[in-house]
Design a protein around this motif. Structure first.
Motif, PDB file in Angstrom:
ATOM      1  N   ILE A 182       0.832  -1.726  -0.069  1.00  0.00           N
ATOM      2  CA  ILE A 182      -0.073   0.148   0.237  1.00  0.00           C
ATOM      3  C   ILE A 182       0.531   1.012   0.286  1.00  0.00           C
ATOM      4  O   ILE A 182       0.485   2.132  -0.624  1.00  0.00           O
ATOM      5  N   CYS A 183       2.138   1.152   0.837  1.00  0.00           N
ATOM      6  CA  CYS A 183       2.376   2.643   1.212  1.00  0.00           C
ATOM      7  C   CYS A 183       3.535   2.551  -0.239  1.00  0.00           C
ATOM      8  O   CYS A 183       3.564   3.965  -0.801  1.00  0.00           O
ATOM      9  N   SER A 184       3.839   1.932  -1.091  1.00  0.00           N
ATOM     10  CA  SER A 184       4.622   1.685  -2.308  1.00  0.00           C
ATOM     11  C   SER A 184       4.002   2.403  -3.433  1.00  0.00           C
ATOM     12  O   SER A 184       4.406   2.947  -4.224  1.00  0.00           O
ATOM     13  N   THR A 185       2.880   2.380  -3.600  1.00  0.00           N
ATOM     14  CA  THR A 185       1.984   3.286  -4.423  1.00  0.00           C
ATOM     15  C   THR A 185       1.578   4.374  -4.037  1.00  0.00           C
ATOM     16  O   THR A 185       1.098   4.871  -4.932  1.00  0.00           O
ATOM     17  N   MET A 186       2.235   5.225  -2.834  1.00  0.00           N
ATOM     18  CA  MET A 186       1.879   6.460  -2.614  1.00  0.00           C
ATOM     19  C   MET A 186       3.329   7.508  -2.827  1.00  0.00           C
ATOM     20  O   MET A 186       4.164   6.171  -3.160  1.00  0.00           O
ATOM     21  N   ALA A 187       2.940   8.387  -2.054  1.00  0.00           N
ATOM     22  CA  ALA A 187       4.018   9.438  -2.882  1.00  0.00           C
ATOM     23  C   ALA A 187       3.826  10.172  -1.775  1.00  0.00           C
ATOM     24  O   ALA A 187       3.594   9.799  -0.865  1.00  0.00           O
ATOM     25  N   THR A 192      -1.787  11.413  12.737  1.00  0.00           N
ATOM     26  CA  THR A 192      -1.555  10.718  11.434  1.00  0.00           C
ATOM     27  C   THR A 192      -0.598  10.178  11.215  1.00  0.00           C
ATOM     28  O   THR A 192       1.019  10.683  12.049  1.00  0.00           O
ATOM     29  N   LYS A 193       0.325   9.427  10.124  1.00  0.00           N
ATOM     30  CA  LYS A 193       0.840   9.063   9.508  1.00  0.00           C
ATOM     31  C   LYS A 193       1.004   8.873   8.196  1.00  0.00           C
ATOM     32  O   LYS A 193       0.495   8.568   7.910  1.00  0.00           O
ATOM     33  N   THR A 194       2.084   9.883   7.800  1.00  0.00           N
ATOM     34  CA  THR A 194       2.738  10.115   7.183  1.00  0.00           C
ATOM     35  C   THR A 194       3.786   9.430   6.397  1.00  0.00           C
ATOM     36  O   THR A 194       5.084   9.241   7.244  1.00  0.00           O
ATOM     37  N   LEU A 195       3.657   8.895   5.196  1.00  0.00           N
ATOM     38  CA  LEU A 195       4.613   8.291   4.915  1.00  0.00           C
ATOM     39  C   LEU A 195       6.416   9.333   3.899  1.00  0.00           C
ATOM     40  O   LEU A 195       6.312  10.340   3.773  1.00  0.00           O
ATOM     41  N   ILE A 196       7.108   8.950   4.927  1.00  0.00           N
ATOM     42  CA  ILE A 196       8.471  10.208   4.480  1.00  0.00           C
ATOM     43  C   ILE A 196       9.341   8.784   3.692  1.00  0.00           C
ATOM     44  O   ILE A 196      10.186   9.415   3.781  1.00  0.00           O
ATOM     45  N   ARG A 197       9.169   8.040   3.628  1.00  0.00           N
ATOM     46  CA  ARG A 197      10.525   7.138   2.685  1.00  0.00           C
ATOM     47  C   ARG A 197       9.700   5.734   1.873  1.00  0.00           C
ATOM     48  O   ARG A 197       8.655   5.310   2.698  1.00  0.00           O
ATOM     49  N   ARG A 231      -9.513   7.237  -5.353  1.00  0.00           N
ATOM     50  CA  ARG A 231      -8.867   5.490  -5.329  1.00  0.00           C
ATOM     51  C   ARG A 231      -9.843   4.460  -6.286  1.00  0.00           C
ATOM     52  O   ARG A 231      -9.782   3.739  -6.333  1.00  0.00           O
ATOM     53  N   TYR A 232      -9.142   5.599  -7.649  1.00  0.00           N
ATOM     54  CA  TYR A 232     -10.009   4.875  -8.611  1.00  0.00           C
ATOM     55  C   TYR A 232      -9.816   3.684  -8.817  1.00  0.00           C
ATOM     56  O   TYR A 232      -9.627   2.259  -9.488  1.00  0.00           O
ATOM     57  N   HIS A 233      -8.425   3.174  -8.608  1.00  0.00           N
ATOM     58  CA  HIS A 233      -7.140   1.545  -8.681  1.00  0.00           C
ATOM     59  C   HIS A 233      -7.744   0.852  -7.537  1.00  0.00           C
ATOM     60  O   HIS A 233      -7.549  -0.420  -8.161  1.00  0.00           O
ATOM     61  N   ASP A 234      -8.865   1.303  -6.485  1.00  0.00           N
ATOM     62  CA  ASP A 234      -9.382  -0.170  -5.844  1.00  0.00           C
ATOM     63  C   ASP A 234     -10.743  -0.415  -6.679  1.00  0.00           C
ATOM     64  O   ASP A 234     -10.874  -1.207  -6.051  1.00  0.00           O
ATOM     65  N   PHE A 235     -10.618   0.233  -8.032  1.00  0.00           N
ATOM     66  CA  PHE A 235     -11.639  -0.647  -8.193  1.00  0.00           C
ATOM     67  C   PHE A 235     -12.281  -1.868  -8.424  1.00  0.00           C
ATOM     68  O   PHE A 235     -12.659  -3.319  -8.529  1.00  0.00           O
ATOM     69  N   HIS A 259      -2.896 -14.039  -5.973  1.00  0.00           N
ATOM     70  CA  HIS A 259      -3.774 -12.801  -5.303  1.00  0.00           C
ATOM     71  C   HIS A 259      -1.935 -12.332  -5.891  1.00  0.00           C
ATOM     72  O   HIS A 259      -2.476 -10.519  -6.545  1.00  0.00           O
ATOM     73  N   ARG A 260      -1.209 -11.961  -4.786  1.00  0.00           N
ATOM     74  CA  ARG A 260      -0.315 -11.233  -4.791  1.00  0.00           C
ATOM     75  C   ARG A 260       0.770 -11.222  -6.687  1.00  0.00           C
ATOM     76  O   ARG A 260       0.590 -10.199  -6.218  1.00  0.00           O
ATOM     77  N   PHE A 261       0.927 -12.432  -6.816  1.00  0.00           N
ATOM     78  CA  PHE A 261       1.417 -12.016  -7.804  1.00  0.00           C
ATOM     79  C   PHE A 261       0.748 -11.016  -9.213  1.00  0.00           C
ATOM     80  O   PHE A 261       1.257  -9.995  -9.679  1.00  0.00           O
ATOM     81  N   PHE A 262      -0.290 -11.375  -9.239  1.00  0.00           N
ATOM     82  CA  PHE A 262      -1.235 -10.511 -10.304  1.00  0.00           C
ATOM     83  C   PHE A 262      -1.753  -8.945  -9.630  1.00  0.00           C
ATOM     84  O   PHE A 262      -2.341  -8.154 -10.429  1.00  0.00           O
ATOM     85  N   GLU A 263      -2.010  -8.621  -8.493  1.00  0.00           N
ATOM     86  CA  GLU A 263      -1.658  -7.755  -8.258  1.00  0.00           C
ATOM     87  C   GLU A 263      -0.616  -6.654  -8.148  1.00  0.00           C
ATOM     88  O   GLU A 263      -0.801  -5.348  -8.063  1.00  0.00           O
ATOM     89  N   TRP A 264       0.291  -7.583  -7.884  1.00  0.00           N
ATOM     90  CA  TRP A 264       1.688  -6.670  -8.164  1.00  0.00           C
ATOM     91  C   TRP A 264       1.976  -6.327  -9.744  1.00  0.00           C
ATOM     92  O   TRP A 264       2.041  -5.150  -9.711  1.00  0.00           O
ATOM     93  N   ILE A 265       1.176  -7.261 -10.958  1.00  0.00           N
ATOM     94  CA  ILE A 265       1.192  -6.759 -12.023  1.00  0.00           C
ATOM     95  C   ILE A 265       0.264  -5.235 -12.625  1.00  0.00           C
ATOM     96  O   ILE A 265       0.491  -4.213 -12.883  1.00  0.00           O
ATOM     97  N   LEU A 266      -0.690  -5.758 -11.718  1.00  0.00           N
ATOM     98  CA  LEU A 266      -1.292  -4.521 -11.499  1.00  0.00           C
ATOM     99  C   LEU A 266      -1.232  -3.509 -10.981  1.00  0.00           C
ATOM    100  O   LEU A 266      -1.551  -2.086 -11.634  1.00  0.00           O
ATOM    101  N   ARG A 267      -1.535  -3.055  -9.453  1.00  0.00           N
ATOM    102  CA  ARG A 267      -0.405  -2.087  -9.151  1.00  0.00           C
ATOM    103  C   ARG A 267       0.858  -0.877 -10.095  1.00  0.00           C
ATOM    104  O   ARG A 267       1.029  -0.283  -9.808  1.00  0.00           O
ATOM    105  N   PHE A 268       1.483  -2.222  -9.946  1.00  0.00           N
ATOM    106  CA  PHE A 268       2.605  -1.314 -10.880  1.00  0.00           C
ATOM    107  C   PHE A 268       2.862  -1.786 -12.680  1.00  0.00           C
ATOM    108  O   PHE A 268       3.611  -0.954 -12.887  1.00  0.00           O
ATOM    109  N   ASP A 269       1.798  -1.773 -13.011  1.00  0.00           N
ATOM    110  CA  ASP A 269       1.539  -1.693 -14.465  1.00  0.00           C
ATOM    111  C   ASP A 269       2.178  -2.395 -15.115  1.00  0.00           C
ATOM    112  O   ASP A 269       3.346  -1.629 -16.444  1.00  0.00           O
ATOM    113  N   VAL A 270       2.768  -3.652 -14.644  1.00  0.00           N
ATOM    114  CA  VAL A 270       4.134  -4.389 -14.974  1.00  0.00           C
ATOM    115  C   VAL A 270       3.813  -5.033 -17.037  1.00  0.00           C
ATOM    116  O   VAL A 270       2.717  -5.916 -17.023  1.00  0.00           O
TER     117      VAL A 270
END
Length: 300
Positions: free
Chosen positions: A18-23, A64-69, A203-207, A91-102
């Protein structure tokens, strides 16, 4: 390894995803929302957040939890070899492909992926061999694996077969008694769709995950081993296909949510004509989206 430790490791790695998809600078969702998304208790979520804080990946100030790294591969926790089922790996394999547009044609580093997904190399090799029989990956002549695309003819045949299976599922669903669990699931899914619709721009990626959950619920009323095997392939293609054209993803997902809600309402009203019409409308649009994806990526 204790079962609770296994759950924590999986949850922590999911939180890293989840953190990897955030800025950097983004705030993490509330603990309750994370617990629902990760399907674990708030206690596990809070423990995972504490580890993120101790690893200096987030800054925790009050609520508040803020991503710093950004998380790196070394931050992941490796579960015991026997702790990950084939379904969880899928599930993990295809979510990885989906999330990171492999993209199609990407070479797969089995050693790296085995660490990332927390599975032994031989388990991942067996999983990829299974996908190769579906034409989704191929073994390279000099070793290793690559992701593949597939033809428009394949997509058309699969789409038509999907329509047959899901219309059959709808017909069976509408005959079920009021006390059957599917009616509670549909009401809950309606709320989830409405909640996502209200925050879709962020959150449209969550669809994609909600789409999988909805179609799985409809199809779950059918108990047939041959149908289940076919549905597995359909899920891989339609819910996780790594070549989706991302240019209009927000608009496409917004339209799909409306189609799902129309379909759900018709089923809750036990209106067979409206239910089948709504199902056909959505499934035909999904077919066109898949074909457009292939044309964009020059596989049609």
């Amino acid at each position: 390894m204790a079962r609770t430790d296994e759950r924590f490791r999986r949850a922590y790695n999911r939180l890293l995803d989840i953190c990897s998809t955030m800025a950097i600078g983004d705030e993490l969702p509330a603990e309750t929302a994370l617990a629902d998304k990760m399907e674990v208790s708030r206690t596990i979520v809070r423990t995972a957040l504490q580890k993120l804080d101790s690893d200096n990946l987030i800054r925790w100030e009050g609520r508040t939890k803020t991503l710093i790294r950004k998380p790196q591969a070394e931050h992941r926790l490796v579960p015991a070899e026997s702790s990950l089922s084939t379904e969880e790996l899928e599930h993990r394999f295809f979510e990885w492909i989906l999330r990171f547009d492999v993209p199609a044609g990407t070479s797969l580093n089995v050693a790296q992926l085995s660490r990332q997904f927390g599975v032994p190399v031989h388990n991942l090799q067996e999983f990829l061999a299974g996908l190769s029989r579906l034409g989704l990956v191929e073994r390279r002549p000099r070793g290793g694996w690559s992701l593949l695309g597939f033809t428009s003819e394949f997509a058309v045949e699969l789409s038509e077969f999907r329509m047959v299976l899901e219309l059959n599922a709808v017909r069976q669903l509408l005959t079920l008694p009021p006390e059957h669990e599917i009616w509670k699931k549909l009401k809950a899914l309606k709320r989830e769709h409405e909640d996502l619709k209200s925050v879709l721009e962020e959150r449209y990626h969550d669809f994609s995950l909600l789409d999988e959950k909805f179609h799985s619920a409809v199809n779950s009323v059918v108990r047939n081993r041959f149908v289940l095997e076919a549905q597995k392939l359909i899920k891989l293609i339609f819910n996780y296909h790594y070549m989706w054209d991302k240019r209009d993803e927000l608009e496409r997902n917004a339209a799909a949510i409306e189609e799902h809600l129309e379909w759900i309402d018709a089923m809750l009203d036990k209106d067979s004509a409206r239910s089948e019409a709504a199902a056909l409308k959505h499934l035909r649009r999904s077919k066109e989206t898949l074909l457009q994806s292939l044309r964009v990526h020059k596989f049609a």
